[in-house]
Write a protein that holds these residues in place. Structure first.
Motif, PDB file in Angstrom:
ATOM      1  N   GLU A 118      56.440 -12.223 -27.197  1.00  0.00           N
ATOM      2  CA  GLU A 118      57.300 -11.249 -27.858  1.00  0.00           C
ATOM      3  C   GLU A 118      58.336 -11.944 -28.738  1.00  0.00           C
ATOM      4  O   GLU A 118      58.649 -11.500 -29.844  1.00  0.00           O
ATOM      5  CB  GLU A 118      58.013 -10.369 -26.820  1.00  0.00           C
ATOM      6  CG  GLU A 118      57.101  -9.432 -26.053  1.00  0.00           C
ATOM      7  CD  GLU A 118      56.537 -10.052 -24.780  1.00  0.00           C
ATOM      8  OE1 GLU A 118      56.324 -11.289 -24.767  1.00  0.00           O
ATOM      9  OE2 GLU A 118      56.311  -9.305 -23.818  1.00  0.00           O
ATOM     10  N   SER A 119      58.862 -13.058 -28.236  1.00  0.00           N
ATOM     11  CA  SER A 119      59.858 -13.810 -28.993  1.00  0.00           C
ATOM     12  C   SER A 119      59.228 -14.503 -30.197  1.00  0.00           C
ATOM     13  O   SER A 119      59.844 -14.586 -31.272  1.00  0.00           O
ATOM     14  CB  SER A 119      60.528 -14.849 -28.089  1.00  0.00           C
ATOM     15  OG  SER A 119      61.208 -14.226 -27.018  1.00  0.00           O
ATOM     16  N   VAL A 120      57.999 -14.977 -30.020  1.00  0.00           N
ATOM     17  CA  VAL A 120      57.285 -15.613 -31.127  1.00  0.00           C
ATOM     18  C   VAL A 120      57.065 -14.604 -32.254  1.00  0.00           C
ATOM     19  O   VAL A 120      57.342 -14.875 -33.430  1.00  0.00           O
ATOM     20  CB  VAL A 120      55.933 -16.183 -30.652  1.00  0.00           C
ATOM     21  CG1 VAL A 120      55.114 -16.694 -31.840  1.00  0.00           C
ATOM     22  CG2 VAL A 120      56.152 -17.304 -29.643  1.00  0.00           C
ATOM     23  N   ALA A 121      56.565 -13.436 -31.894  1.00  0.00           N
ATOM     24  CA  ALA A 121      56.307 -12.389 -32.883  1.00  0.00           C
ATOM     25  C   ALA A 121      57.597 -11.942 -33.556  1.00  0.00           C
ATOM     26  O   ALA A 121      57.647 -11.730 -34.780  1.00  0.00           O
ATOM     27  CB  ALA A 121      55.608 -11.204 -32.217  1.00  0.00           C
ATOM     28  N   GLN A 122      58.647 -11.776 -32.772  1.00  0.00           N
ATOM     29  CA  GLN A 122      59.939 -11.349 -33.317  1.00  0.00           C
ATOM     30  C   GLN A 122      60.463 -12.363 -34.329  1.00  0.00           C
ATOM     31  O   GLN A 122      60.946 -11.985 -35.405  1.00  0.00           O
ATOM     32  CB  GLN A 122      60.946 -11.190 -32.167  1.00  0.00           C
ATOM     33  CG  GLN A 122      62.368 -10.887 -32.597  1.00  0.00           C
ATOM     34  CD  GLN A 122      62.585  -9.433 -32.968  1.00  0.00           C
ATOM     35  OE1 GLN A 122      61.671  -8.618 -32.854  1.00  0.00           O
ATOM     36  NE2 GLN A 122      63.782  -9.102 -33.406  1.00  0.00           N
ATOM     37  N   LYS A 123      60.382 -13.627 -34.004  1.00  0.00           N
ATOM     38  CA  LYS A 123      60.884 -14.677 -34.890  1.00  0.00           C
ATOM     39  C   LYS A 123      60.140 -14.668 -36.227  1.00  0.00           C
ATOM     40  O   LYS A 123      60.761 -14.765 -37.300  1.00  0.00           O
ATOM     41  CB  LYS A 123      60.731 -16.038 -34.216  1.00  0.00           C
ATOM     42  CG  LYS A 123      61.167 -17.226 -35.072  1.00  0.00           C
ATOM     43  CD  LYS A 123      62.647 -17.176 -35.397  1.00  0.00           C
ATOM     44  CE  LYS A 123      63.077 -18.421 -36.148  1.00  0.00           C
ATOM     45  NZ  LYS A 123      64.526 -18.411 -36.490  1.00  0.00           N
TER      46      LYS A 123
END
Length: 200
Positions: A149-154
Motif C-alpha cells: 500500500e505504501s509502495v503504491a501510494q508513493k
C-alpha cells in the motif's frame, strides 16, 4: 412546480428500483422481462451517479430544501497506460522478504487530456511515459517499505506531484511469490489517487 414534482418522482422511482433490485434477484430469467426495475438494473440503465444524485435530492426534499443534486466527480476518459512493469525489490513485512527480495508487478493508469498531443504529434504536449516508468522503478528498487500500500501510494503521489497535467492515477502493485500455502497468481493492491489527494 410540475417540473420539479416530475423530477422528484423520477429520481424517487430510480432510488426505489435500486434499493429493491436485490428483492427481485430470485426471479427466474423468463420472468425478468415483466419486472421493469429488475430489467433496468440488468440493462445498466441506472448508474451509481444517478443513485447518489437521487439520494442527495430526496434527502434535501425531506429537509424542506430544494437543492439541485451535484454531479459526481468524473475522471477524464483519456489516459496513459503502463502495463506489466516488472521490478525486483525488498519490500515486505517479513524478514525474509526484506533480506532476499522478490519480483513485483506494476500496472499504471494516468488520466490526462491526450487531445493536444493527438493533434500536434508533439511529445512536449504530452507526458513522457518513460518518466512515469522511472518513478515506479525508483520506488520499487529503492528503500524498502513494509506494505505494498505504501509502495503504491508513493508512486501515485509522486506522479501527480511531478505532472500537473495528470488528474488521476490508478496503481496496481502485486507480488507473485508470497508465503501462502495454496495456488495463486499473485497478491497485490490497487489504489486510485486524485489530484485532491495531494498534501496541501
Amino acid at each position: 412546480m410540475a417540473s420539479s414534482q416530475s423530477y422528484n418522482l423520477y429520481l424517487g422511482l430510480e432510488l426505489f428500483v435500486i434499493l429493491f433490485s436485490q428483492v427481485f434477484a430470485h426471479v427466474p430469467p423468463e420472468a425478468e422481462a415483466t419486472i421493469p426495475g429488475r430489467k433496468m438494473v440488468l440493462d445498466g440503465r441506472i448508474s451509481l451517479e444517478k443513485f447518489v444524485r437521487a439520494v442527495h435530492f430526496l434527502e434535501s426534499r425531506m429537509k424542506g430544501t430544494m437543492m439541485i443534486p451535484p454531479r459526481l466527480y468524473e475522471m477524464p476518459s483519456d489516459k496513459l497506460l503502463l502495463s506489466g512493469l516488472l521490478f525486483f525489490g525488498f519490500h515486505g513485512a517479513l524478514v525474509e522478504e526484506r533480506k532476499q527480495g522478490q519480483k513485483f508487478l506494476v500496472d499504471i493508469e494516468a488520466w490526462t487530456d491526450l487531445k493536444p498531443p493527438g493533434k500536434s504529434d508533439n511529445l512536449s504536449d504530452s507526458v513522457d511515459y518513460t518518466k512515469i516508468y522511472g518513478i515506479a522503478k525508483e520506488v520499487l528498487e529503492g528503500p524498502p517499505y513494509y506494505l505494498m500500500e505504501s509502495v503504491a501510494q508513493k508512486i501515485a503521489i509522486t506522479v501527480l506531484t511531478n505532472y500537473p497535467q495528470i488528474s488521476d492515477v490508478r496503481l496496481k502493485v502485486a507480488k507473485p511469490h508470497v508465503a501462502v500455502h495454496g495456488q495463486l497468481d499473485y497478491i497485490g493492491v490497487e489504489i486510485i489517487r486524485h489530484r485532491s489527494d495531494l498534501p496541501v
